[in-house]
Enzyme design. Structure first.
Site, PDB file in Angstrom:
ATOM      1  N   GLU A 160      18.794 -31.815   1.938  1.00 56.51           N
ATOM      2  CA  GLU A 160      19.579 -32.965   1.501  1.00 56.51           C
ATOM      3  C   GLU A 160      18.497 -34.095   0.883  1.00 56.51           C
ATOM      4  OE1 GLU A 160      21.865 -35.416   3.814  1.00 56.51           O
ATOM      5  OE2 GLU A 160      23.070 -36.083   2.248  1.00 56.51           O
ATOM      6  N   CYS A 186      25.350 -31.881   3.825  1.00 55.30           N
ATOM      7  CA  CYS A 186      25.133 -32.807   5.149  1.00 55.30           C
ATOM      8  C   CYS A 186      26.808 -33.053   5.759  1.00 55.30           C
ATOM      9  CB  CYS A 186      24.757 -34.191   4.778  1.00 55.30           C
ATOM     10  SG  CYS A 186      24.031 -34.604   6.408  1.00 55.30           S
ATOM     11  N   LYS A 197      27.925 -33.927  -3.801  1.00 53.46           N
ATOM     12  CA  LYS A 197      28.630 -34.221  -2.382  1.00 53.46           C
ATOM     13  C   LYS A 197      29.784 -35.090  -2.800  1.00 53.46           C
ATOM     14  CE  LYS A 197      27.153 -36.071   2.062  1.00 53.46           C
ATOM     15  NZ  LYS A 197      26.003 -36.694   2.684  1.00 53.46           N
TER      16      LYS A 197
HETATM   17  N1  ING Z   1      24.704 -37.708   7.626  1.00 54.32           N
HETATM   18  C1  ING Z   1      25.440 -37.464   8.624  1.00 54.32           C
HETATM   19  C2  ING Z   1      26.162 -35.966   8.831  1.00 54.32           C
HETATM   20  O1  ING Z   1      27.327 -36.002   8.332  1.00 54.32           O
HETATM   21  C3  ING Z   1      27.336 -38.358  10.049  1.00 54.32           C
HETATM   22  C4  ING Z   1      26.282 -38.628   8.915  1.00 54.32           C
HETATM   23  C5  ING Z   1      26.562 -38.156  11.230  1.00 54.32           C
HETATM   24  C6  ING Z   1      28.473 -38.600   9.792  1.00 54.32           C
HETATM   25  C7  ING Z   1      27.345 -37.904  12.377  1.00 54.32           C
HETATM   26  C8  ING Z   1      29.357 -38.484  11.060  1.00 54.32           C
HETATM   27  C9  ING Z   1      28.866 -38.037  12.167  1.00 54.32           C
HETATM   28  O2  ING Z   1      25.545 -35.312   9.370  1.00 54.32           O
HETATM   29  C10 ING Z   1      24.947 -37.567   6.095  1.00 54.32           C
HETATM   30  N2  ING Z   1      24.064 -37.584   5.254  1.00 54.32           N
HETATM   31  O3  ING Z   1      25.992 -36.840   5.861  1.00 54.32           O
END
Ligand code: ING
Length: 311
Positions: free
Chosen positions: A47, A172, A127
Protein backbone atom coordinates in the site's frame (compact mmCIF):
# COMPACT_ATOMS: atom_id res chain seq x y z
CA UNK A 1 -3.00 -29.95 -15.95
CA UNK A 2 -3.84 -27.86 -12.82
CA UNK A 3 -3.81 -24.10 -13.32
CA UNK A 4 -0.75 -22.71 -11.57
CA UNK A 5 0.70 -19.21 -11.25
CA UNK A 6 4.05 -18.53 -9.62
CA UNK A 7 3.54 -15.35 -7.62
CA UNK A 8 5.62 -13.20 -5.31
CA UNK A 9 5.04 -10.70 -2.54
CA UNK A 10 7.59 -7.89 -2.60
CA UNK A 11 7.84 -6.37 0.87
CA UNK A 12 9.34 -2.91 1.21
CA UNK A 13 11.39 -1.76 4.16
CA UNK A 14 11.14 1.84 5.37
CA UNK A 15 10.62 4.78 3.02
CA UNK A 16 11.75 7.92 4.84
CA UNK A 17 10.57 11.46 4.26
CA UNK A 18 13.92 12.16 2.60
CA UNK A 19 13.53 9.30 0.08
CA UNK A 20 12.36 10.39 -3.38
CA UNK A 21 10.20 8.40 -5.80
CA UNK A 22 13.10 7.66 -8.15
CA UNK A 23 14.99 5.89 -5.35
CA UNK A 24 11.88 3.95 -4.34
CA UNK A 25 11.13 2.89 -7.93
CA UNK A 26 14.68 1.56 -8.19
CA UNK A 27 13.93 -0.65 -5.16
CA UNK A 28 10.65 -1.80 -6.69
CA UNK A 29 12.44 -2.69 -9.95
CA UNK A 30 15.12 -4.64 -8.05
CA UNK A 31 12.41 -6.65 -6.30
CA UNK A 32 10.57 -7.20 -9.59
CA UNK A 33 13.75 -8.48 -11.23
CA UNK A 34 14.36 -10.78 -8.24
CA UNK A 35 10.79 -12.08 -8.54
CA UNK A 36 11.26 -12.73 -12.26
CA UNK A 37 14.52 -14.53 -11.54
CA UNK A 38 12.58 -16.64 -9.05
CA UNK A 39 10.11 -17.64 -11.75
CA UNK A 40 7.30 -15.39 -10.51
CA UNK A 41 5.04 -13.77 -13.09
CA UNK A 42 2.82 -11.81 -10.67
CA UNK A 43 4.16 -9.51 -7.91
CA UNK A 44 2.33 -7.74 -5.09
CA UNK A 45 3.83 -4.47 -3.82
CA UNK A 46 2.63 -2.66 -0.66
CA UNK A 47 0.00 0.00 0.00
CA UNK A 48 1.23 3.59 -0.66
CA UNK A 49 4.41 2.02 -2.03
CA UNK A 50 5.90 5.21 -3.51
CA UNK A 51 6.23 7.37 -0.40
CA UNK A 52 6.55 7.26 3.33
CA UNK A 53 3.31 6.50 5.20
CA UNK A 54 2.39 10.20 5.29
CA UNK A 55 -0.96 9.81 7.20
CA UNK A 56 1.21 9.63 10.33
CA UNK A 57 1.93 13.37 9.91
CA UNK A 58 -0.42 16.27 10.78
CA UNK A 59 -0.61 18.57 7.77
CA UNK A 60 -3.04 21.41 7.03
CA UNK A 61 -1.62 22.82 3.79
CA UNK A 62 -3.29 20.96 0.89
CA UNK A 63 -0.30 21.63 -1.37
CA UNK A 64 1.98 19.90 1.14
CA UNK A 65 -0.44 16.97 1.39
CA UNK A 66 -0.82 16.70 -2.40
CA UNK A 67 2.95 16.21 -2.78
CA UNK A 68 2.40 12.61 -1.67
CA UNK A 69 -0.17 11.94 -4.44
CA UNK A 70 0.21 10.80 -8.07
CA UNK A 71 -1.68 12.84 -10.68
CA UNK A 72 -1.00 10.28 -13.41
CA UNK A 73 -0.21 6.57 -13.41
CA UNK A 74 2.21 5.72 -14.75
CA UNK A 75 3.93 9.07 -14.37
CA UNK A 76 7.53 10.02 -15.18
CA UNK A 77 8.90 8.41 -12.01
CA UNK A 78 6.83 5.19 -12.24
CA UNK A 79 7.08 4.62 -16.02
CA UNK A 80 10.40 2.68 -15.62
CA UNK A 81 8.63 0.13 -13.38
CA UNK A 82 5.93 -0.43 -16.02
CA UNK A 83 8.56 -0.70 -18.78
CA UNK A 84 10.67 -3.30 -16.95
CA UNK A 85 7.57 -5.30 -15.99
CA UNK A 86 6.52 -5.38 -19.65
CA UNK A 87 10.06 -6.34 -20.75
CA UNK A 88 10.06 -9.23 -18.26
CA UNK A 89 6.42 -10.19 -18.80
CA UNK A 90 5.43 -9.77 -15.16
CA UNK A 91 2.07 -8.52 -13.86
CA UNK A 92 1.85 -6.60 -10.60
CA UNK A 93 -0.29 -4.95 -7.89
CA UNK A 94 0.84 -1.48 -6.80
CA UNK A 95 -0.53 0.74 -4.05
CA UNK A 96 -0.24 4.54 -4.27
CA UNK A 97 -2.03 7.79 -3.37
CA UNK A 98 -4.27 8.83 -6.29
CA UNK A 99 -5.18 12.49 -6.95
CA UNK A 100 -7.89 12.81 -9.56
CA UNK A 101 -10.82 15.03 -10.57
CA UNK A 102 -14.43 13.85 -10.60
CA UNK A 103 -17.34 16.10 -11.63
CA UNK A 104 -15.07 19.12 -11.36
CA UNK A 105 -13.97 18.26 -7.81
CA UNK A 106 -10.55 17.06 -6.69
CA UNK A 107 -10.63 13.59 -5.15
CA UNK A 108 -7.94 11.88 -3.08
CA UNK A 109 -7.92 8.07 -2.91
CA UNK A 110 -5.76 5.40 -1.30
CA UNK A 111 -5.57 3.30 -4.47
CA UNK A 112 -4.18 0.06 -5.83
CA UNK A 113 -3.92 -1.04 -9.45
CA UNK A 114 -3.57 -4.34 -11.24
CA UNK A 115 -1.12 -4.17 -14.17
CA UNK A 116 -0.95 -7.02 -16.69
CA UNK A 117 2.30 -8.54 -18.06
CA UNK A 118 2.28 -6.09 -21.00
CA UNK A 119 2.15 -3.06 -18.71
CA UNK A 120 -1.55 -2.26 -19.10
CA UNK A 121 -3.63 -1.19 -16.07
CA UNK A 122 -6.51 -3.69 -16.06
CA UNK A 123 -8.00 -2.95 -12.64
CA UNK A 124 -8.21 -0.28 -9.97
CA UNK A 125 -9.36 -0.37 -6.34
CA UNK A 126 -9.88 2.61 -4.03
CA UNK A 127 -9.66 1.87 -0.32
CA UNK A 128 -13.05 1.65 1.36
CA UNK A 129 -12.28 0.98 5.03
CA UNK A 130 -10.30 4.08 6.02
CA UNK A 131 -9.01 3.65 9.60
CA UNK A 132 -7.80 6.24 12.06
CA UNK A 133 -9.14 9.75 12.60
CA UNK A 134 -9.52 13.12 10.84
CA UNK A 135 -8.64 15.58 13.64
CA UNK A 136 -5.24 16.13 15.27
CA UNK A 137 -4.57 13.97 18.34
CA UNK A 138 -2.04 16.14 20.23
CA UNK A 139 -1.21 13.48 22.83
CA UNK A 140 -0.63 10.66 20.34
CA UNK A 141 2.99 9.76 19.50
CA UNK A 142 1.99 9.87 15.82
CA UNK A 143 -1.19 10.41 13.83
CA UNK A 144 -3.23 8.09 11.60
CA UNK A 145 -5.05 10.58 9.36
CA UNK A 146 -6.39 8.40 6.54
CA UNK A 147 -9.92 9.72 7.23
CA UNK A 148 -8.56 13.25 6.72
CA UNK A 149 -6.38 12.80 3.65
CA UNK A 150 -8.44 10.27 1.65
CA UNK A 151 -11.97 10.05 0.27
CA UNK A 152 -13.79 6.74 0.77
CA UNK A 153 -13.34 4.50 -2.25
CA UNK A 154 -16.23 4.72 -4.74
CA UNK A 155 -15.75 1.65 -6.93
CA UNK A 156 -16.50 -1.27 -4.60
CA UNK A 157 -14.69 -4.60 -4.33
CA UNK A 158 -14.27 -6.17 -7.78
CA UNK A 159 -12.37 -8.99 -9.47
CA UNK A 160 -10.49 -9.14 -12.78
CA UNK A 161 -9.40 -12.08 -14.94
CA UNK A 162 -5.65 -11.83 -15.48
CA UNK A 163 -2.95 -14.42 -16.15
CA UNK A 164 -5.56 -17.20 -16.16
CA UNK A 165 -6.65 -16.29 -12.60
CA UNK A 166 -9.52 -14.34 -11.01
CA UNK A 167 -7.79 -11.62 -8.99
CA UNK A 168 -9.33 -9.20 -6.49
CA UNK A 169 -7.80 -6.31 -4.58
CA UNK A 170 -8.14 -4.64 -1.22
CA UNK A 171 -5.91 -2.43 0.94
CA UNK A 172 -4.62 -2.75 4.49
CA UNK A 173 -7.48 -2.13 6.95
CA UNK A 174 -9.88 -3.80 4.48
CA UNK A 175 -8.23 -7.13 5.40
CA UNK A 176 -9.74 -6.88 8.90
CA UNK A 177 -13.30 -6.78 7.54
CA UNK A 178 -14.83 -10.12 6.45
CA UNK A 179 -17.25 -8.25 4.20
CA UNK A 180 -14.36 -7.23 1.92
CA UNK A 181 -13.29 -10.83 1.25
CA UNK A 182 -16.88 -12.10 0.99
CA UNK A 183 -17.92 -9.59 -1.68
CA UNK A 184 -14.93 -10.79 -3.73
CA UNK A 185 -15.67 -14.41 -2.74
CA UNK A 186 -19.16 -14.04 -4.17
CA UNK A 187 -17.48 -13.09 -7.46
CA UNK A 188 -15.35 -16.24 -7.48
CA UNK A 189 -12.07 -14.60 -6.48
CA UNK A 190 -9.06 -16.95 -6.53
CA UNK A 191 -6.32 -14.50 -5.48
CA UNK A 192 -6.82 -11.51 -3.15
CA UNK A 193 -3.88 -9.10 -3.46
CA UNK A 194 -3.37 -6.47 -0.78
CA UNK A 195 -0.73 -4.10 0.55
CA UNK A 196 -0.51 -2.66 4.05
CA UNK A 197 1.24 -0.21 6.39
CA UNK A 198 0.50 -1.28 9.98
CA UNK A 199 2.04 0.69 12.83
CA UNK A 200 3.50 -1.48 15.57
CA UNK A 201 1.92 0.67 18.26
CA UNK A 202 -1.81 1.15 18.84
CA UNK A 203 -2.20 4.91 19.52
CA UNK A 204 -5.74 4.51 20.84
CA UNK A 205 -5.24 1.84 23.48
CA UNK A 206 -2.35 0.23 25.34
CA UNK A 207 -2.08 -3.10 23.54
CA UNK A 208 0.65 -5.78 23.65
CA UNK A 209 2.66 -5.35 20.43
CA UNK A 210 2.55 -9.07 19.59
CA UNK A 211 -1.18 -8.70 18.93
CA UNK A 212 -0.45 -6.58 15.84
CA UNK A 213 1.15 -9.54 14.07
CA UNK A 214 -1.42 -11.99 15.49
CA UNK A 215 -4.40 -9.94 14.27
CA UNK A 216 -2.73 -9.33 10.90
CA UNK A 217 -2.19 -13.04 10.21
CA UNK A 218 -5.55 -14.03 11.75
CA UNK A 219 -7.32 -11.67 9.34
CA UNK A 220 -5.46 -13.01 6.30
CA UNK A 221 -5.92 -16.66 7.20
CA UNK A 222 -9.61 -16.31 8.04
CA UNK A 223 -10.31 -14.35 4.85
CA UNK A 224 -8.45 -16.88 2.73
CA UNK A 225 -10.07 -19.99 4.22
CA UNK A 226 -13.63 -18.62 4.44
CA UNK A 227 -13.53 -17.67 0.75
CA UNK A 228 -11.28 -20.49 -0.51
CA UNK A 229 -8.85 -17.98 -2.01
CA UNK A 230 -5.12 -17.29 -1.99
CA UNK A 231 -4.31 -14.08 -0.07
CA UNK A 232 -1.08 -12.27 -0.95
CA UNK A 233 -0.24 -9.50 1.54
CA UNK A 234 2.68 -7.11 1.11
CA UNK A 235 3.96 -4.87 3.91
CA UNK A 236 5.75 -1.59 3.89
CA UNK A 237 7.52 -2.01 7.24
CA UNK A 238 10.36 -1.17 9.55
CA UNK A 239 10.99 2.21 11.15
CA UNK A 240 10.18 5.12 8.80
CA UNK A 241 11.84 8.16 10.38
CA UNK A 242 11.68 6.24 13.63
CA UNK A 243 8.04 5.16 13.44
CA UNK A 244 7.85 1.36 13.45
CA UNK A 245 5.55 -0.73 11.29
CA UNK A 246 5.12 -4.51 11.30
CA UNK A 247 6.44 -6.79 8.58
CA UNK A 248 4.90 -10.21 8.26
CA UNK A 249 4.25 -10.13 4.51
CA UNK A 250 2.65 -13.44 3.71
CA UNK A 251 1.23 -15.77 1.08
CA UNK A 252 -1.77 -17.60 2.54
CA UNK A 253 -3.33 -20.64 0.83
CA UNK A 254 -7.09 -21.20 0.40
CA UNK A 255 -6.79 -23.72 3.24
CA UNK A 256 -5.81 -20.83 5.52
CA UNK A 257 -2.26 -22.13 5.89
CA UNK A 258 0.67 -19.76 5.58
CA UNK A 259 2.63 -20.86 2.50
CA UNK A 260 5.37 -18.22 2.85
CA UNK A 261 6.15 -15.36 5.24
CA UNK A 262 8.76 -12.64 5.25
CA UNK A 263 11.41 -12.84 7.98
CA UNK A 264 12.74 -9.28 7.97
CA UNK A 265 11.51 -5.68 8.11
CA UNK A 266 13.44 -4.75 4.95
CA UNK A 267 12.98 -5.13 1.21
CA UNK A 268 12.32 -8.85 0.95
CA UNK A 269 10.81 -11.14 -1.64
CA UNK A 270 8.78 -14.25 -0.90
CA UNK A 271 7.38 -16.46 -3.68
CA UNK A 272 5.11 -19.48 -4.04
CA UNK A 273 3.63 -21.41 -6.95
CA UNK A 274 -0.11 -20.94 -6.48
CA UNK A 275 -2.23 -23.98 -7.32
CA UNK A 276 -5.35 -22.13 -8.45
CA UNK A 277 -7.43 -25.26 -8.03
CA UNK A 278 -6.42 -25.89 -4.40
CA UNK A 279 -9.54 -24.10 -3.17
CA UNK A 280 -11.91 -25.94 -5.51
CA UNK A 281 -12.79 -28.70 -3.02
CA UNK A 282 -13.65 -26.08 -0.39
CA UNK A 283 -15.88 -24.22 -2.85
CA UNK A 284 -17.58 -27.53 -3.70
CA UNK A 285 -18.14 -28.53 -0.05
CA UNK A 286 -17.85 -26.51 3.12
CA UNK A 287 -17.94 -23.10 1.34
CA UNK A 288 -20.36 -23.98 -1.39
CA UNK A 289 -22.01 -20.57 -1.03
CA UNK A 290 -24.99 -21.40 -3.23
CA UNK A 291 -25.75 -24.53 -1.25
CA UNK A 292 -25.17 -23.32 2.29
CA UNK A 293 -25.59 -19.58 2.61
CA UNK A 294 -28.93 -18.36 3.99
CA UNK A 295 -29.11 -14.75 2.84
CA UNK A 296 -32.64 -14.35 4.19
CA UNK A 297 -31.04 -14.19 7.65
CA UNK A 298 -28.21 -11.78 6.81
CA UNK A 299 -30.21 -8.55 6.37
CA UNK A 300 -28.50 -6.71 9.23
CA UNK A 301 -25.13 -7.02 7.51
CA UNK A 302 -26.05 -4.41 4.91
CA UNK A 303 -29.09 -2.93 6.65
CA UNK A 304 -27.35 -1.81 9.85
CA UNK A 305 -24.01 0.06 10.14
CA UNK A 306 -23.27 0.20 13.86
CA UNK A 307 -23.99 -2.48 16.46
CA UNK A 308 -27.17 -1.92 18.47
CA UNK A 309 -28.52 -4.02 21.35
CA UNK A 310 -32.29 -3.93 21.65
CA UNK A 311 -32.80 -6.46 24.46
N1 ING B 1 -3.18 0.60 8.77
C1 ING B 1 -3.60 -0.17 9.88
C2 ING B 1 -4.24 -1.50 9.51
O1 ING B 1 -5.43 -1.67 9.42
C3 ING B 1 -4.89 -0.28 11.96
C4 ING B 1 -4.45 0.61 10.83
C5 ING B 1 -3.99 -1.10 12.63
C6 ING B 1 -6.21 -0.28 12.30
C7 ING B 1 -4.44 -1.93 13.65
C8 ING B 1 -6.68 -1.10 13.32
C9 ING B 1 -5.80 -1.93 14.01
O2 ING B 1 -3.47 -2.43 9.39
C10 ING B 1 -3.82 0.94 7.63
N2 ING B 1 -3.08 1.65 6.74
O3 ING B 1 -4.97 0.64 7.41
Amino acid sequence: MPRKLRAAVAQLGPIHLADNREAVVKRLIALLREAHGNGARFVVFPELALTTFFPRWWMTDQGEIDRYFEREMPGPETRPLFDIAKELGVGFYLGYAELTEENGKQRHYNTSILVDPVGKIVGRYRKIHLPGHSEHLPDAPFQHLEKRYFDVGNEGFNVWRMQDAVIGMCICNDRRWPEAYRVMGLQGVEIVALGYNTPTMNIHHREPEHLRMFHHLLSLQAGAYQNAAWVLASAKCGAEDGFAMIGGSAIVAPTGEIAAQALTEDDELIATTLDLELGDYLRRTVFNFDKHRRTEHYGLITGRTGARTEV
